[in-house]
Design a protein around this motif. Sequence first.
Motif, short mmCIF file in Angstrom:
data_model
loop_
_atom_site.label_atom_id
_atom_site.label_comp_id
_atom_site.label_asym_id
_atom_site.label_seq_id
_atom_site.Cartn_x
_atom_site.Cartn_y
_atom_site.Cartn_z
N ARG A 120 0.86 -1.19 0.00
CA ARG A 120 0.00 0.00 0.00
C ARG A 120 0.89 1.24 0.00
O ARG A 120 1.94 1.26 0.63
N VAL A 137 -4.48 -7.14 -10.92
CA VAL A 137 -4.25 -6.39 -9.69
C VAL A 137 -5.28 -6.87 -8.67
O VAL A 137 -6.50 -6.68 -8.87
N ASP A 138 -4.81 -7.54 -7.63
CA ASP A 138 -5.67 -8.00 -6.54
C ASP A 138 -5.68 -6.94 -5.45
O ASP A 138 -4.62 -6.46 -5.03
N THR A 139 -6.87 -6.56 -4.96
CA THR A 139 -6.99 -5.53 -3.93
C THR A 139 -8.01 -5.96 -2.89
O THR A 139 -8.75 -6.92 -3.09
N SER A 143 -10.58 -7.85 -7.63
CA SER A 143 -9.51 -7.98 -8.62
C SER A 143 -9.87 -7.24 -9.90
O SER A 143 -11.03 -7.13 -10.28
N LEU A 154 -5.03 3.69 -8.30
CA LEU A 154 -5.10 3.04 -6.99
C LEU A 154 -5.13 4.12 -5.91
O LEU A 154 -4.15 4.84 -5.72
N THR A 158 -4.60 1.81 -0.48
CA THR A 158 -5.27 0.58 -0.92
C THR A 158 -4.28 -0.58 -0.86
O THR A 158 -3.25 -0.58 -1.54
N THR A 159 -4.58 -1.60 -0.09
CA THR A 159 -3.74 -2.80 -0.03
C THR A 159 -3.97 -3.61 -1.30
O THR A 159 -5.11 -3.97 -1.61
N HIS A 160 -2.87 -3.91 -2.01
CA HIS A 160 -3.02 -4.61 -3.28
C HIS A 160 -1.74 -5.35 -3.62
O HIS A 160 -0.71 -5.19 -2.97
N ARG A 161 -1.81 -6.17 -4.66
CA ARG A 161 -0.63 -6.83 -5.21
C ARG A 161 -0.81 -6.94 -6.73
O ARG A 161 -1.92 -7.01 -7.24
N TYR A 256 -12.43 3.69 -4.75
CA TYR A 256 -12.02 2.33 -5.09
C TYR A 256 -11.02 2.40 -6.25
O TYR A 256 -10.97 3.41 -6.98
N PRO A 257 -10.25 1.37 -6.47
CA PRO A 257 -9.36 1.35 -7.63
C PRO A 257 -10.17 1.06 -8.90
O PRO A 257 -11.24 0.44 -8.85
#
Length: 412
Positions: A120, A137-139, A143, A154, A158-161, A256-257
């Motif tokens: 994040r 992108v997973d959040t 996704s 983003l 926002t916590t994501h990978r 939101y993303p």
Amino acid sequence: MAYYRTVGTVPPKRHTQFRRDDGGLYYEELMGEEGFTSDSSLLYHRHIPSALVDSRVWRLPEAKSEPNHPLKPYHLRLHTLFPGESWRQADPVTDRRVVLGNADVRIAYVAAGAPSPLYRNAIGDECVYVESGTGRVDTVFGSIEVGTGDYVVLPRATTHRWVPGGDAPLRLYAVEANSHITPPRRYLSRFGQLLEHAPYCERDLRGPVGPLLVDGAGDTDVYVKHRVPGGEGVVGTVFTVPQHPFDVVGWDGCLYPYAFNIRDYEPLTGRVHQPPPQHQVFEGSGFVICNFVPRKVDYHPLAIPVPYYHSNVDSDEVMFYCGGDYEARKGSGIGQGSVSLHPGGHTHGPQPGAYERSVGAEFFDELAVMVDTFRPLEIAEGGRAADDGRYAWTWSGRGPQGPLDAPGGGAE
């Protein structure tokens, strides 16, 4: 974005009891901007989102920047930053190389083949342009599948990978803001709807699909980029949390993303050359983002379709060349994956011959993403490594060491 979405299951009334099948409560989190006075979303977690079991230093890669002094324009060849097969071990977050930056924004580049850790950015929003490749992108919101030409916006924290896909590098051009990144205000109604004259609308935006739930992961690391006072500036911390943060069973709101593909941008054209604000797509504090897409060009009978020469009195111009054939830069060495920096104080424009060659053209097949900043940009580690060493002299054909066409010519 003042555009309401809902994903998963949420209670009928906010800030009220929302219970699991076993009778226990879900944990409500408000993620909001500007101290409860701007866009927000409510997320409903299986676990307490504040829980931590460890916090340690994440040592960020070298990002020290240097002033552009003596002043000159630059050509940065970003593809040289990840030579050969090195992209296969690189991830889209921890292996980014910062090329340019100032107090408002940092621009970084990465070619990646490995999944990123959970991450994040607690400093500001990110707008990440996908030059090429595919991935996901997973959040915590769900996704988003991404591919060539996507902007991925983003929101801060926002916590994501990032999860690259396929057998080609996922090439990302990351604009990391110290603020929020939004559509330009002139495109929006006073209630936040994209207006008729905007070059895109809400239908073009792709939100997260979910909910995305990960069970039984146990202790999980989350990499956090943040600021500290004093000389260090941007620093990193790794939080260890007792459960995986992808535990949101539902959310709703206007924060939101989302992804937006550059192919969905409808260019605005005119009888004579249109200035960069006509090509704007986003804005942040201290900078704007524009894009130049394939389009019909100026149709006045005496039009010169390439840009006129211009002085950036109040801004530095950064152009990322990501497709097609950019007419104004022919002969400069610029190509796919190049960045040009035209700083305030330097009059810039088409390369020699481009002005004349453009007369009579009816269509430009070009693709470029531009960032204009209102404070001077400094050259960071990645920028120094990618500098071609000769671009500043391409308008005159000679530099400090003589003609550019001589061996080593123009080099400093």
